[in-house]
Enzyme design. Sequence first.
Site, PDB file in Angstrom:
ATOM      1  N   ASP A  72       0.845  -1.182   0.000  1.00  0.00           N
ATOM      2  CA  ASP A  72       0.000   0.000   0.000  1.00  0.00           C
ATOM      3  C   ASP A  72       0.879   1.229   0.000  1.00  0.00           C
ATOM      4  O   ASP A  72       2.012   1.187   0.445  1.00  0.00           O
ATOM      5  CB  ASP A  72      -0.882   0.023   1.250  1.00  0.00           C
ATOM      6  CG  ASP A  72      -1.877   1.141   1.177  1.00  0.00           C
ATOM      7  OD1 ASP A  72      -1.634   2.161   1.826  1.00  0.00           O
ATOM      8  OD2 ASP A  72      -2.857   1.000   0.456  1.00  0.00           O
ATOM      9  N   ASP A 117      -6.225 -18.617 -13.209  1.00  0.00           N
ATOM     10  CA  ASP A 117      -6.249 -20.010 -12.738  1.00  0.00           C
ATOM     11  C   ASP A 117      -6.907 -20.135 -11.367  1.00  0.00           C
ATOM     12  O   ASP A 117      -6.830 -21.180 -10.723  1.00  0.00           O
ATOM     13  CB  ASP A 117      -4.822 -20.598 -12.707  1.00  0.00           C
ATOM     14  CG  ASP A 117      -3.900 -19.896 -11.703  1.00  0.00           C
ATOM     15  OD1 ASP A 117      -4.338 -18.921 -11.052  1.00  0.00           O
ATOM     16  OD2 ASP A 117      -2.741 -20.326 -11.571  1.00  0.00           O
TER      17      ASP A 117
END
Length: 252
Positions: A72, A117
């Site tokens: 962040d 996936d």
Amino acid sequence: MRLVILDNYDLASEWAAKYICNCIVKFKPGQDRYFSLGLPTGSTPLGCYKKLIEYHKSGNLSFKYVKTFNMDEYVDPNNAHILDGNAEDLQAECDAFEKKIKEAGGIDLFVGGIGPDGHIAFNEPGSSLVSRTRLKTLAMDTILANAKYFDGDLSKVPTMALTVGVGTVMDAREVMILITGAHKAFALYKAIEEGVNHMWTVSAFQQHPRTIFVCDEDATLELRVKTVKYFKGLMHVHNKLVDPLYSMTEEN
Ligand code: PGA
């Protein structure tokens, strides 16, 4: 589980940002009460992050009492926890990360992205659904998908990563997973319309008491029409979670 379907990427990003904003504001964070936020990397959350920056700049949202786990850029670095992939002892680094989450009182909201996936964080197909933070070998599908961040040069893409485990994310009080784009449509189908399966690790969140999937229309392409209609019919309920958009006063 909630499935929130927005028309496009920008609207999905805005919805997610509003939801995060409201969670933080309603929590009323303070000096003795930090909000712990898990954040994903990757390109999917960028639109959401841009919106959060906007709310921050306009004074509606403060990250002063927010601790982040993963990556962040808006908060005091003291409160941002990022796994160090260059640590000398990688397992010790992973164990320390789990400890820091525990010390913070657990994660209040874990925001995640998935790969085509169906991996959540880097929990590739076949990962234990009770796994903790650890070193993972990346699947070839992931290496191919990530090549765009390395000048398209496969030889430059790392083949291993440190990742929080499925169990680490499952321990969060709430989980929000962002899924956008037609290339993620099959993974979203596997995530919500079939059973829990370690070959599609995101499907584990069927067993989390508070999961919100936020997606765009393109990501719903493999879902049954019935599923899409059902959840779209609930949008008036879901939208109450982000409307009104709460705001913090400066002193918060
Ligand atoms: P992306 O990556 O947001 O760049 O698609 C997500 C992931 O691989 O987990």
